[in-house]
Structures are given as structure tokens and as C-alpha cells.
Design a protein around this motif. Structure first.
Motif, mmCIF file in Angstrom:
data_model
loop_
_atom_site.group_PDB
_atom_site.id
_atom_site.type_symbol
_atom_site.label_atom_id
_atom_site.label_comp_id
_atom_site.label_asym_id
_atom_site.label_seq_id
_atom_site.Cartn_x
_atom_site.Cartn_y
_atom_site.Cartn_z
ATOM 1 N N ASN A 1 0.808 -1.221 0.000
ATOM 2 C CA ASN A 1 0.000 0.000 0.000
ATOM 3 C C ASN A 1 0.842 1.272 0.000
ATOM 4 O O ASN A 1 0.316 2.381 -0.097
ATOM 5 N N LYS B 1 3.863 3.714 -5.218
ATOM 6 C CA LYS B 1 3.271 4.750 -6.056
ATOM 7 C C LYS B 1 3.546 4.419 -7.519
ATOM 8 O O LYS B 1 4.519 3.738 -7.844
ATOM 9 N N TRP B 2 2.642 4.884 -8.403
ATOM 10 C CA TRP B 2 2.940 4.775 -9.834
ATOM 11 C C TRP B 2 3.890 5.921 -10.161
ATOM 12 O O TRP B 2 3.507 7.002 -10.547
ATOM 13 N N TYR C 1 2.371 -4.158 -7.629
ATOM 14 C CA TYR C 1 1.685 -3.713 -8.838
ATOM 15 C C TYR C 1 0.181 -3.938 -8.764
ATOM 16 O O TYR C 1 -0.590 -3.169 -9.353
ATOM 17 N N THR D 1 -1.720 -3.345 -6.460
ATOM 18 C CA THR D 1 -2.403 -2.230 -5.787
ATOM 19 C C THR D 1 -2.688 -1.085 -6.757
ATOM 20 O O THR D 1 -3.418 -0.160 -6.428
ATOM 21 N N LYS D 2 -2.097 -1.133 -7.955
ATOM 22 C CA LYS D 2 -2.234 -0.035 -8.904
ATOM 23 C C LYS D 2 -2.874 -0.437 -10.231
ATOM 24 O O LYS D 2 -3.486 0.384 -10.902
ATOM 25 N N ASN E 1 -5.653 -2.172 -12.337
ATOM 26 C CA ASN E 1 -7.019 -2.662 -12.206
ATOM 27 C C ASN E 1 -7.311 -3.727 -13.260
ATOM 28 O O ASN E 1 -6.571 -3.886 -14.230
ATOM 29 N N ILE F 1 -4.743 2.237 -14.659
ATOM 30 C CA ILE F 1 -3.705 2.367 -13.642
ATOM 31 C C ILE F 1 -4.093 3.488 -12.684
ATOM 32 O O ILE F 1 -4.254 4.641 -13.099
ATOM 33 N N SER F 2 -4.232 3.148 -11.438
ATOM 34 C CA SER F 2 -4.612 4.142 -10.438
ATOM 35 C C SER F 2 -3.566 5.247 -10.372
ATOM 36 O O SER F 2 -2.362 4.974 -10.324
ATOM 37 N N THR F 3 -4.010 6.467 -10.379
ATOM 38 C CA THR F 3 -3.253 7.723 -10.295
ATOM 39 C C THR F 3 -2.564 8.096 -11.609
ATOM 40 O O THR F 3 -2.045 9.204 -11.726
ATOM 41 N N TYR F 4 -2.571 7.203 -12.609
ATOM 42 C CA TYR F 4 -1.951 7.525 -13.899
ATOM 43 C C TYR F 4 -2.904 8.356 -14.740
ATOM 44 O O TYR F 4 -4.089 8.049 -14.846
ATOM 45 N N GLN G 1 6.029 8.742 -16.350
ATOM 46 C CA GLN G 1 4.975 7.793 -16.010
ATOM 47 C C GLN G 1 5.028 6.515 -16.856
ATOM 48 O O GLN G 1 4.300 5.560 -16.599
#
Length: 376
Positions: A25, A28-29, A60, A62-63, A65, A70-73, A82
């Protein structure tokens, strides 16, 4: 090699120290997270530590889906940084067969397909940095682009990738020293840019480290086949030309390299760990892979001697805490150009940024350099 001997290797001990400090957790991306995870994954593959691969996958997951998003991308930011975490997705897909990783790869490739370009065809470093190519960007996108071409593209696509390297090399290279300036502004409008050349004013160690690191990563990906040999030779010409300039600015006593490469005696300049790890790795790879010979401007023996000196210097930056975890000191926290507040690329700017320990921009290259030293 016994298990006990394995566990004494610095590549393994540094990797395990990172794993001990970070849970899924916390990932970060982010380009530096992608870098350190790639290095740990490489260690796990080399020495048969399946738990390293499991750790990477947990990070990975966690980011990434199920639909490949990609979460936060945010694709529309057109930020080459990125792209870098996406390098690990190829092996995750190969190892697991999970389609979400392939979908994420395809998403990142769509960014490159529409990435803004200079008039001469080079990717902008970011949408917020128009007309600019930074040395950093070749590391962020180059190996990902090369791997995509190898797995899913056409060999003719290597032309665009190689052109990216040649373009930034052509515009940032100083003819006298052979060193590369941090960045180039095609428009020559940035306050940090020379009004004629568009180059930033200094040779920042990590920027040139990113570029040299990228060259060897891409050369390891492009097949050494008859149809691809011309692309490889064009990159090898650049890589070979950097060896002697890099060796020439290595500190003879410590074996390390300076934050601002060509000003060792200027006030507040310092020996910096991340660029030193990148150069050490680059030189080891150039020697180990037989990419240098008597006809180039530096021999394999010279590159290997410099790499070994660099490795000894890097080891002096490693400490161990009471719990047995390793730490790495002397890493420049961050450096860039432009933005808000504005970074002017001056000497004073580069030497005033914080120097920290355990930053992934240093730890990842250190682990890769350790692998190379262990191979040697």
C-alpha cells in the motif's frame, strides 16, 4: 553458490532491506518506484528468490485494475516519467498470463503514440515542458518502447526509438568534453536554455547517468540479428563515445562522480551516489558485453577498471542498522528544470538540492551495479 553465500551478496541484502521497509500500500505509480522494483525483480530472477517476484506482483496489484487502467496515472499529462513503471509489466504478463498487465502495457503505449513531439521528432519530456527533451526521458521511455517493439511491434519501429537517442545526443553533446548537457529546448525560449543551442548550462551527473543507463538497457533488448544490427550499431556508436568522457570525470581517490560532473573543485559540489551507480553499471555492461574494443575510444579493460573503482566507492556509501537492514547515503533528492518554483539550471541550483539516504533513484541503480559487480 550456497544459500548462505547468496544472502551475503549486496544485491540481495539491499533488495531485502527495501522489501522489509515497504508494503504494497506504500507503492506509487512513479518512475523511481518502478526503477527499484525492476532492480529487485532482476535480483530475484538471477538468484531464484521467488518471494521477490511475489513482492513485485503484490506491489503492482495495488495499482493495476482488472480493465488495465492504472490508479493515479493520467495519460493526458503526457509525462514520460509515467512510462517507466510500465517496464515491469512485460515480465508480469509473461509470468502470470494475466490480461490486465497487457492492457496496462497497451494503455501506456497509447501515450507514446500521441506524445507531443519537437519539430525534429523527439518526444517532449512532459506536456508542461513544451519543445524540451531531457536526458532523463530516454531512460523513462526508451527501454519500455524497445520492449514493446520486440514483443508486439514491427522492427521498423526501432527507427523512431533510435532517432530519439540520436536527436538528444546530437543537441546536448559538448564537442570538447564529450559530456552531455541535462536538457535541450528546441524553441530556445526557456530561461535556462542557451539562446543559440537551446541547451541547459551544466552537465548534471544523474541526467547523463539516466541516458547511459538507458542505452545499455535498450541494447540488451534489441535483437542482435541481421535486420536489427544497424539499429544496434547506431546506439553502440553513441554508447562507445560516452565511455572515455565518463571515465575522465571520475574522482581518482573515491572512484565516484560529482553532482556537477566537470567542476570537482568548485565550492559545494559533492560526490553523488546515484549517478555514480549508473556510471558504474554502464561501464560494467559495456565491458562485460564486449561492446568495446581496441578501435573504440576506450577499451574494455579501461571500462572495467573504472567500473571496479566505482563499485568500491559505492560500497563506502553503504551502512547497516541494528536490524541488519542496509542504507545508502549521498543521493541527490531531486533536480529538474523550469516548473514552479522555477529551476534555472544554474550551478547553484544543482548543489543546493537536498542530499538524502535510501532514495530509490540511488538504491535501484546501486542494486543493478551490485548485480554487475557480482557478474564480474
Amino acid at each position: 553458490m550456497t544459500s548462505t553465500n547468496k544472502n551475503n551478496l549486496l544485491s540481495i541484502k539491499m533488495s531485502q532491506s527495501v522489501i522489509n521497509r515497504y508494503t504494497p500500500n506504500q507503492v506509487k505509480w512513479h518512475y523511481e518506484h518502478g526503477l527499484v522494483m525492476q532492480s529487485i525483480y532482476a535480483v530475484g530472477k538471477k538468484y531464484g528468490f521467488t518471494d521477490f517476484s511475489s513482492w513485485l506482483k503484490a506491489m503492482y496489484d495495488t495499482k493495476i485494475n482488472e480493465d488495465g487502467s492504472i490508479s493515479t496515472y493520467k495519460k493526458d499529462e503526457y509525462n514520460l516519467d509515467q512510462i517507466n513503471p510500465g517496464k515491469n509489466l512485460f515480465d508480469l504478463y509473461k509470468d502470470t498470463g494475466d490480461e490486465k498487465y497487457l492492457k496496462a502495457i497497451q494503455l501506456l503505449k497509447k501515450q507514446l503514440d500521441s506524445q507531443p513531439r519537437t519539430q525534429s521528432g523527439g518526444f517532449w519530456h512532459k506536456k508542461i515542458y513544451p519543445w524540451q527533451m531531457w536526458l532523463d526521458g530516454l531512460y523513462m521511455q526508451g527501454p519500455f518502447y524497445a520492449r514493446f517493439i520486440k514483443e508486439y511491434g514491427s522492427e521498423s519501429d526501432y527507427e523512431d526509438l533510435v532517432h530519439q537517442f540520436e536527436l538528444v545526443y546530437q543537441h546536448t553533446r559538448n564537442k570538447e568534453s564529450g559530456l552531455l548537457y541535462h536538457a535541450w529546448d528546441e524553441s530556445c525560449k526557456q530561461l535556462w536554455a542557451d539562446s543559440v543551442t537551446g541547451c541547459s548550462p551544466h552537465f548534471w551527473g544523474r541526467a547523463m547517468g539516466w541516458f547511459s543507463f538507458a542505452l545499455t538497457d535498450v541494447l540488451a533488448i534489441i535483437p542482435d540479428t541481421e535486420t536489427c544490427r544497424a539499429y544496434r550499431e547506431r546506439l553502440l556508436t553513441i554508447a562507445r563515445s560516452l565511455v572515455k568522457p565518463i571515465i575522465s570525470v571520475q574522482d581518482a581517490e573515491s572512484g565516484l562522480w560529482y553532482q556537477v560532473l566537470d567542476m570537482p573543485r568548485r565550492d559545494k559540489n559533492y560526490l553523488e551516489t546515484s549517478c555514480s551507480a549508473m556510471f558504474t553499471c554502464f561501464l560494467y555492461r559495456m565491458a562485460r558485453n564486449g561492446w568495446l574494443d581496441e578501435d573504440t575510444n576506450a577499451t574494455a579493460a579501461e571500462a572495467l577498471a573504472s567500473a571496479e573503482k566505482g563499485w568500491r566507492g559505492l560500497c563506502s556509501r553503504v551502512s547497516q542498522d541494528a536490524d541488519g537492514n542496509l542504507h545508502l547515503s549521498g543521493i541527490c533528492s531531486v533536480a529538474g528544470l523550469g516548473g514552479n518554483p522555477y529551476r534555472d539550471g544554474s550551478y547553484e541550483y544543482y548543489v543546493k538540492e537536498p542530499v538524502v539516504s535510501d532514495d530509490f533513484k540511488g538504491v535501484g541503480p546501486f542494486i543493478f551495479a551490485a548485480l554487475e559487480a557480482e557478474n564480474a
